[in-house]
Scaffold this motif. Structure first.
Motif, PDB file in Angstrom:
ATOM      1  N   LEU A   1       0.825  -1.211   0.000  1.00 55.09           N
ATOM      2  CA  LEU A   1       0.000   0.000   0.000  1.00 55.09           C
ATOM      3  C   LEU A   1       0.860   1.263   0.000  1.00 55.09           C
ATOM      4  O   LEU A   1       0.525   2.255  -0.660  1.00 55.09           O
ATOM      5  CB  LEU A   1      -0.935   0.005   1.207  1.00 55.09           C
ATOM      6  CG  LEU A   1      -2.099  -0.986   1.159  1.00 55.09           C
ATOM      7  CD1 LEU A   1      -2.922  -0.903   2.433  1.00 55.09           C
ATOM      8  CD2 LEU A   1      -2.986  -0.725  -0.054  1.00 55.09           C
ATOM      9  N   CYS A   2       1.958   1.239   0.749  1.00 54.51           N
ATOM     10  CA  CYS A   2       2.876   2.391   0.743  1.00 54.51           C
ATOM     11  C   CYS A   2       3.411   2.651  -0.662  1.00 54.51           C
ATOM     12  O   CYS A   2       3.485   3.798  -1.109  1.00 54.51           O
ATOM     13  CB  CYS A   2       4.046   2.147   1.702  1.00 54.51           C
ATOM     14  SG  CYS A   2       3.638   2.248   3.443  1.00 54.51           S
ATOM     15  N   THR A   3       3.793   1.584  -1.335  1.00 59.31           N
ATOM     16  CA  THR A   3       4.322   1.695  -2.699  1.00 59.31           C
ATOM     17  C   THR A   3       3.263   2.253  -3.640  1.00 59.31           C
ATOM     18  O   THR A   3       3.545   3.110  -4.498  1.00 59.31           O
ATOM     19  CB  THR A   3       4.806   0.322  -3.191  1.00 59.31           C
ATOM     20  OG1 THR A   3       5.786  -0.191  -2.271  1.00 59.31           O
ATOM     21  CG2 THR A   3       5.406   0.416  -4.573  1.00 59.31           C
ATOM     22  N   GLN A   4       2.031   1.784  -3.479  1.00 54.61           N
ATOM     23  CA  GLN A   4       0.926   2.241  -4.320  1.00 54.61           C
ATOM     24  C   GLN A   4       0.618   3.720  -4.076  1.00 54.61           C
ATOM     25  O   GLN A   4       0.416   4.495  -5.024  1.00 54.61           O
ATOM     26  CB  GLN A   4      -0.314   1.387  -4.021  1.00 54.61           C
ATOM     27  CG  GLN A   4      -1.482   1.591  -4.963  1.00 54.61           C
ATOM     28  CD  GLN A   4      -2.591   0.587  -4.699  1.00 54.61           C
ATOM     29  OE1 GLN A   4      -2.328  -0.585  -4.412  1.00 54.61           O
ATOM     30  NE2 GLN A   4      -3.831   1.045  -4.761  1.00 54.61           N
TER      31      GLN A   4
ATOM     32  N   TRP B   1       7.012   8.203   2.225  1.00 53.20           N
ATOM     33  CA  TRP B   1       6.861   6.804   1.857  1.00 53.20           C
ATOM     34  C   TRP B   1       8.172   6.040   1.833  1.00 53.20           C
ATOM     35  O   TRP B   1       8.215   4.859   2.216  1.00 53.20           O
ATOM     36  CB  TRP B   1       6.154   6.703   0.497  1.00 53.20           C
ATOM     37  CG  TRP B   1       4.807   7.345   0.498  1.00 53.20           C
ATOM     38  CD1 TRP B   1       4.385   8.402  -0.242  1.00 53.20           C
ATOM     39  CD2 TRP B   1       3.670   6.968   1.304  1.00 53.20           C
ATOM     40  NE1 TRP B   1       3.077   8.721   0.043  1.00 53.20           N
ATOM     41  CE2 TRP B   1       2.613   7.851   0.983  1.00 53.20           C
ATOM     42  CE3 TRP B   1       3.456   5.978   2.257  1.00 53.20           C
ATOM     43  CZ2 TRP B   1       1.364   7.771   1.598  1.00 53.20           C
ATOM     44  CZ3 TRP B   1       2.213   5.888   2.863  1.00 53.20           C
ATOM     45  CH2 TRP B   1       1.185   6.776   2.525  1.00 53.20           C
ATOM     46  N   GLU B   2       9.239   6.685   1.381  1.00 54.94           N
ATOM     47  CA  GLU B   2      10.528   5.981   1.324  1.00 54.94           C
ATOM     48  C   GLU B   2      10.953   5.527   2.719  1.00 54.94           C
ATOM     49  O   GLU B   2      11.364   4.372   2.908  1.00 54.94           O
ATOM     50  CB  GLU B   2      11.599   6.909   0.732  1.00 54.94           C
ATOM     51  CG  GLU B   2      11.448   7.185  -0.755  1.00 54.94           C
ATOM     52  CD  GLU B   2      11.780   5.961  -1.605  1.00 54.94           C
ATOM     53  OE1 GLU B   2      12.299   4.965  -1.049  1.00 54.94           O
ATOM     54  OE2 GLU B   2      11.519   5.998  -2.823  1.00 54.94           O
ATOM     55  N   THR B   3      10.840   6.422   3.690  1.00 59.71           N
ATOM     56  CA  THR B   3      11.224   6.077   5.058  1.00 59.71           C
ATOM     57  C   THR B   3      10.343   4.978   5.616  1.00 59.71           C
ATOM     58  O   THR B   3      10.815   4.035   6.268  1.00 59.71           O
ATOM     59  CB  THR B   3      11.139   7.322   5.962  1.00 59.71           C
ATOM     60  OG1 THR B   3      12.027   8.329   5.460  1.00 59.71           O
ATOM     61  CG2 THR B   3      11.513   6.986   7.395  1.00 59.71           C
ATOM     62  N   GLU B   4       9.043   5.074   5.352  1.00 52.54           N
ATOM     63  CA  GLU B   4       8.098   4.083   5.863  1.00 52.54           C
ATOM     64  C   GLU B   4       8.349   2.709   5.233  1.00 52.54           C
ATOM     65  O   GLU B   4       8.309   1.685   5.924  1.00 52.54           O
ATOM     66  CB  GLU B   4       6.666   4.537   5.593  1.00 52.54           C
ATOM     67  CG  GLU B   4       5.590   3.642   6.180  1.00 52.54           C
ATOM     68  CD  GLU B   4       5.568   3.633   7.699  1.00 52.54           C
ATOM     69  OE1 GLU B   4       4.824   2.805   8.264  1.00 52.54           O
ATOM     70  OE2 GLU B   4       6.312   4.425   8.327  1.00 52.54           O
ATOM     71  N   ILE B   5       8.625   2.696   3.946  1.00 55.35           N
ATOM     72  CA  ILE B   5       8.898   1.426   3.267  1.00 55.35           C
ATOM     73  C   ILE B   5      10.159   0.779   3.825  1.00 55.35           C
ATOM     74  O   ILE B   5      10.200  -0.437   4.080  1.00 55.35           O
ATOM     75  CB  ILE B   5       9.011   1.636   1.739  1.00 55.35           C
ATOM     76  CG1 ILE B   5       7.625   1.968   1.156  1.00 55.35           C
ATOM     77  CG2 ILE B   5       9.585   0.400   1.062  1.00 55.35           C
ATOM     78  CD1 ILE B   5       7.652   2.444  -0.285  1.00 55.35           C
ATOM     79  N   LEU B   6      11.213   1.579   4.040  1.00 55.14           N
ATOM     80  CA  LEU B   6      12.452   1.038   4.609  1.00 55.14           C
ATOM     81  C   LEU B   6      12.214   0.481   6.007  1.00 55.14           C
ATOM     82  O   LEU B   6      12.748  -0.576   6.371  1.00 55.14           O
ATOM     83  CB  LEU B   6      13.522   2.136   4.652  1.00 55.14           C
ATOM     84  CG  LEU B   6      14.106   2.570   3.306  1.00 55.14           C
ATOM     85  CD1 LEU B   6      15.022   3.775   3.485  1.00 55.14           C
ATOM     86  CD2 LEU B   6      14.866   1.423   2.651  1.00 55.14           C
ATOM     87  N   ARG B   7      11.410   1.173   6.801  1.00 52.46           N
ATOM     88  CA  ARG B   7      11.112   0.713   8.162  1.00 52.46           C
ATOM     89  C   ARG B   7      10.360  -0.620   8.124  1.00 52.46           C
ATOM     90  O   ARG B   7      10.671  -1.536   8.898  1.00 52.46           O
ATOM     91  CB  ARG B   7      10.278   1.763   8.890  1.00 52.46           C
ATOM     92  CG  ARG B   7      10.013   1.450  10.362  1.00 52.46           C
ATOM     93  CD  ARG B   7       9.179   2.537  10.999  1.00 52.46           C
ATOM     94  NE  ARG B   7       7.794   2.471  10.560  1.00 52.46           N
ATOM     95  CZ  ARG B   7       6.880   1.679  11.117  1.00 52.46           C
ATOM     96  NH1 ARG B   7       7.196   0.873  12.119  1.00 52.46           N
ATOM     97  NH2 ARG B   7       5.632   1.694  10.669  1.00 52.46           N
TER      98      ARG B   7
END
Length: 228
Positions: free
Chosen positions: A201-204, A214-220
């Motif tokens: 969902l973050c990627t979308q 989003w980049e930080t959240e995806i890495l986390r």
């Protein structure tokens, strides 16, 4: 038998043996009772869990049972979109359409027209936001509220391409804001440690351009997946 009890030593020995037999019989009875109660308790617990699972299943089905009354359509050079909407959602959209007609009758500025054209399409987006907020606040006290919160997040995410178009057509708006449906559903996935669904969902949301780190959240979240 009388002579046995006349001998104090033999008397004590017999009494001791009798007491041991009595204690043993009590322990056997106690163990049997405990096993019976445990088996009964396990059965009650199993039945209770089964009942809760069945209730949760019915609640999920109820949350997803929607009577659609109309079909929403959007079309321009870049996007063709269709979505079934409920009676309440249709009323919200029709009210926004009437408001746009009134604005066009009272104002000649095309920028004002475009602003209210955008508001017409955002009426459904805002309706979903209100529903998400309402049910997410009640998710811990009402299982049905949790399922409805998920459903409205999914509805708003489905509608996101039109909402994005609406924000872009508004001459007084600059950039996309945060998206409550994405944020809410990502948060719910994180609560239950569904890291990969949250990443999807973050990627979308990032691809569509909704505001967020989003980049930080995806890495986390990817770190959470690796730590499993």
């Amino acid at each position: 038998m009388l002579r046995i009890f006349q001998d104090e030593e033999k008397k004590r020995k017999v009494m001791k043996q009798a007491k041991q037999l009595w204690d043993k019989s009590l322990q056997i009875g106690k163990n049997g009772l405990e096993k019976g109660l445990k088996a009964s308790g396990d059965g009650v617990k199993k039945a209770w869990n089964g009942m809760r699972e069945e209730r949760a299943r019915r609640e999920r089905e109820k949350a997803y049972q929607e009577e659609y009354e109309a079909q929403f359509r959007y079309h321009d050079n870049d996007l063709t979109f269709e979505m079934l909407i409920s009676a309440d959602e249709a009323k919200v959209y029709e009210k926004a359409k009437r408001k746009l007609k009134e604005v066009k009758r009272l104002h000649s500025d095309p920028r004002v027209h475009m602003e209210w054209e955008a508001k017409k399409y955002l009426s459904l987006h805002d309706y979903f936001t209100a529903k998400i907020d309402h049910y997410i606040k009640r998710r811990n006290e009402d299982p049905l509220a949790l399922h409805r919160a998920i459903r409205y997040c999914e509805r708003q995410i489905e509608y996101a391409p039109v909402a994005k178009k609406a924000y872009q057509m508004d001459p007084y708006n600059f950039g996309l804001p945060q998206h409550p449906g994405y944020n809410g559903l990502i948060h719910l996935y994180v609560e239950v440690e569904e890291w990969e669904s949250a990443i999807r969902l973050c990627t979308q949301a990032k691809k569509q351009g909704w505001q967020g780190d989003w980049e930080t959240e995806i890495l986390r979240l990817e770190a959470k997946v690796r730590a499993q």
